[in-house]
Motif scaffolding. Structure first.
Motif: not given
Length: 353
Positions: A100-101, A107-108, A317-322
């Motif tokens: 969860e953290p 932001g998922v 989401a992690a890849i999109a956020a770099g």
């Protein structure tokens, strides 16, 4: 004892050069890379274990459309570890609490509980046999007798992976056509199936000699090989070919993201680690925040494939956020010696140097 000439591995695979591209899971394999390696005289491979059964035929056809040369489709024989086939709603919520953290940080939203956490191997293997690729390579076990007999009937060459003498002998007894001796230096997953992966960490060049002296089929060396020097050394120790993973993963034709490639060619490549924190199974990759924090207490992690399913919901989401500090960066220990960014250049160097 293995008395085969070193060229027999290439002959059995139907390839010109004794070079096998390691298969990558998690979307890192591509039709483009597999076809390119095969067109250049090696054996291109596609890691299909994450594909739905209906996609296996589509990908096989796509590679076949791009090359007339042999290529391999790769599956994981074991599709779950104990406790990883299904979760109760209560257990699902407990596992989500561990993640969860990270979901909040990226932001998922909390994902819905799935029916399955991984494609079913039984359905995948039926689809693979129907697709009839030239080569079927596999890890994490041995297909049952029916599957191996059907491969022989269809003319599909079989290639199994071993991390120990016992696993190699079991593959040989099952009449697998070739055996990959995969050492602890290799990037990605440790495909052990008779003992814990942590107890099967023999180095490549020791394992190759141990296996080559005890099996009746050609051996392929994997782990710590990225150039012609490594290929020559593997062949001198009894391997008929080399399977090369990290060097092909770093090529622009692979499905990895640019931040991963940059890390493979940078100073971070000097530090790899073995971790269960991405999929629940032991694998080698570059250290980052995820491996350091999520991997601190491996006993708290859910089993494969549950761990991998939750991680996969964060990856895009992690890849999109770099955020390459939160994604898997698979890498073998040889990464600091990587030189080539295109498959054609790597193959040329392997063949001519």
């Amino acid at each position: 004892m293995n008395n085969h000439p070193v060229s027999e591995a290439a002959a059995r695979l139907g390839i010109e050069h004794p070079i096998v591209q390691g298969p990558f899971g998690g979307g890192l394999s591509t039709v483009e890379l597999a076809a390119a390696v095969s067109r250049l005289g090696g054996l291109g491979s596609y890691g299909a274990h994450g594909l739905a059964p209906e996609r296996i035929g589509e990908v096989t056809a796509a590679i076949r459309h791009r090359t007339d040369a042999p290529f391999a489709m790769n599956l994981w024989i074991s599709d779950h570890d104990p406790g990883g086939l299904a979760l109760s709603p209560e257990a699902f919520d407990r596992v989500y609490a561990l993640f969860e953290p990270w979901f909040r940080e990226l932001g998922v939203d909390k994902p819905e509980m799935p029916e399955r956490y991984h494609a079913e191997y039984a359905a995948q293997i039926d689809a693979l046999l129907e697709a009839r690729p030239p080569v079927f390579s596999f890890v994490f076990g041995i297909p049952d007798r029916r599957v191996l007999e059907e491969c022989r009937r269809l003319g599909i060459v079989t290639v199994g992976a071993a991390t120990s003498i016992a696993e190699a002998e079991a593959l040989d007894a099952a009449r697998v056509d070739l055996i990959v001796a995969t050492g602890a230096e290799a990037g990605g997953h440790r495909p052990s199936f008779l003992q814990r992966a942590e107890d099967s960490l023999i180095g490549t060049f020791v394992l190759v000699q141990l296996v080559a002296d005890r099996v009746s089929v050609p051996v392929i060396a994997a782990g710590g090989i990225a150039d012609a020097r490594g290929l020559r050394a593997a062949r001198a120790l009894g391997a008929g070919a080399a399977q090369i993973g990290t060097a092909f993963l770093a090529c622009e034709e692979s499905g990895t993201h640019e931040a991963h490639r940059q890390r493979l060619f940078g100073p971070d490549a000097r530090q790899t680690t073995l971790t269960r924190s991405f999929t629940g199974r032991l694998a080698r990759g570059l250290r980052n925040r995820w491996t350091e924090q999520m991997g601190q207490q491996p006993e708290t992690l859910p089993p494969f494939p549950v761990q991998g399913w939750f991680v996969s919901k964060l990856r895009a989401a992690a890849i999109a956020a770099g955020r390459d500090d939160l994604v898997s960066l698979w890498s073998g220990q040889i990464a600091p010696n990587l030189r080539h960014r295109r498959a054609a250049d790597l193959m040329q160097a392997l063949i001519t140097d």
